[in-house]
Design an enzyme around this catalytic site. Structure first.
Site, PDB file in Angstrom:
ATOM      1  N   TYR A 155       4.077   1.694 -20.523  1.00 32.82           N
ATOM      2  CA  TYR A 155       2.707   2.212 -20.470  1.00 32.82           C
ATOM      3  C   TYR A 155       2.120   2.202 -21.870  1.00 32.82           C
ATOM      4  O   TYR A 155       2.561   2.944 -22.747  1.00 32.82           O
ATOM      5  CB  TYR A 155       2.756   3.624 -19.878  1.00 32.82           C
ATOM      6  CG  TYR A 155       1.444   4.368 -19.774  1.00 32.82           C
ATOM      7  CD1 TYR A 155       0.212   3.746 -19.936  1.00 32.82           C
ATOM      8  CD2 TYR A 155       1.442   5.728 -19.489  1.00 32.82           C
ATOM      9  CE1 TYR A 155      -0.971   4.445 -19.830  1.00 32.82           C
ATOM     10  CE2 TYR A 155       0.265   6.451 -19.373  1.00 32.82           C
ATOM     11  CZ  TYR A 155      -0.936   5.798 -19.546  1.00 32.82           C
ATOM     12  OH  TYR A 155      -2.098   6.511 -19.446  1.00 32.82           O
ATOM     13  N   LYS A 183       1.559  -1.244 -17.900  1.00 35.95           N
ATOM     14  CA  LYS A 183       0.294  -0.563 -17.629  1.00 35.95           C
ATOM     15  C   LYS A 183      -0.565  -0.666 -18.880  1.00 35.95           C
ATOM     16  O   LYS A 183      -0.236  -0.112 -19.936  1.00 35.95           O
ATOM     17  CB  LYS A 183       0.513   0.906 -17.251  1.00 35.95           C
ATOM     18  CG  LYS A 183      -0.803   1.644 -16.991  1.00 35.95           C
ATOM     19  CD  LYS A 183      -0.591   3.113 -16.665  1.00 35.95           C
ATOM     20  CE  LYS A 183      -1.933   3.817 -16.506  1.00 35.95           C
ATOM     21  NZ  LYS A 183      -1.789   5.275 -16.261  1.00 35.95           N
TER      22      LYS A 183
END
Length: 318
Positions: A155, A183
């Site tokens: 992420y 992400k």
């Protein structure tokens, strides 16, 4: 709920059920909010209702205890309890648990506990505050991926962590068999496009982490989104993403522009303050947040109500 032991519905399922997330992540994964009671405890009943509501609306998975779920103010025991509640509430969608930390040993411990609690995959924010160099970033993620045999998403959100996961680091991580996604919440579409381009031959996907860039990310080859707006408008977000994945970008653009005012409104103040308020307006929780966050400023509430009122419920969300 217990502090030291966990249970999972997979205890009564065969191995083939657990292998469902061996396929790359694709579609819509709401970054779930965490409702709290007036006593500042996790409201597990409301949490379970919200998980079921999202599943009914057609999402492809759910992501509890990420930054939108206020994991930063939860104990590890609360964290695991939330995962168990969500895992027990949904029937057919994977649960991707936020388990990141700026301490590699802590991320590994929390990831292990989350796996034991029934998580189907892991979302790990990059180490914040201590700002490792790219080599340290890669070592951090590989340490968890070597030890936990679940599909994992790295992420990248430099606005919160102070450090960017470079395309070079993302490409290096994509070669690990347990690291299956990225992400992207840097706001840099050029970087998103480069990561997609350079990992096309890997079993690895890029997911939009900025709601306003869901459609552009899909247009350059992204596979879906881990989304804030999908908490409030799951069916519309699913419609947007799956239309784009099916190549119907005209329809996807219509949904993108329809959701645009709400996407922007949900970041009028620090996430998850506005989305918790929006969920409260829609009847999915009290809108409370844990300190040091505060309720949405009164000056914004009437405008947020107007934005929500302009979106008639879709049949799938009724």
């Amino acid at each position: 709920m217990t502090d030291t032991t966990t249970t999972t519905p997979y205890a009564t399922q065969d191995e083939t059920d657990r292998d469902a997330t061996d396929e790359p992540f694709e579609g819509v994964y709401p970054a779930m909010t965490t409702p709290f009671t007036d006593d500042n405890e996790v409201d597990h009943e409301q949490l379970a209702d919200n998980a079921r509501y999202l599943e009914r609306a057609g999402v492809d998975g759910v992501v509890p205890v990420g930054s939108t779920g206020e994991s930063a103010t939860m104990t590890h025991d609360e964290h695991v309890d939330v995962i168990e509640t969500v895992r027990d509430a949904v029937e057919d969608v994977p649960v991707i648990a936020g388990t990141g930390s700026n301490n590699t040993a802590e991320a590994l411990s929390l990831s292990r506990r989350s796996a034991d609690a029934g998580a189907d995959g892991l979302l790990l924010i990059s180490p914040y505050y201590n700002k490792p160099e790219p080599a340290g970033m890669v070592e951090h993620y590989r340490t968890v991926a070597d030890e936990i045999d679940l599909p994992q998403i790295v992420y990248n959100v430099p606005g919160r962590t102070g450090q960017n996961i470079t395309p070079d680091a993302a490409v290096e991580l994509a070669s690990h068999p347990n690291i299956r996604g990225y992400k992207a919440a840097s706001g840099d579409l050029n970087q998103v496009s480069e990561v997609v381009e350079r990992t096309r031959d890997e079993d690895f996907v890029v997911l939009a982490g900025d709601d306003g860039l869901i459609l552009p990310t899909l247009a350059v080859g992204g596979a879906g989104t881990i989304s804030v707006v999908a908490n409030v408008e799951p069916a519309r977000t699913v419609d947007l993403v799956h239309a784009a994945l099916d190549g119907d970008f005209a329809h996807a653009r219509e949904r993108h522009h329809e959701l645009g005012p709400l996407m922007r409104a949900l970041f009028w103040e620090t996430n998850p303050i506005p989305v918790n308020e929006a969920m409260a307006i829609r009847g999915y929780g009290p809108g409370t947040v844990r300190s040091p966050l505060t309720r949405l400023s009164e000056e914004y509430r009437e405008d947020l109500e107007a934005v929500l009122a302009a979106l008639d419920p879709l049949e799938a969300e009724a």
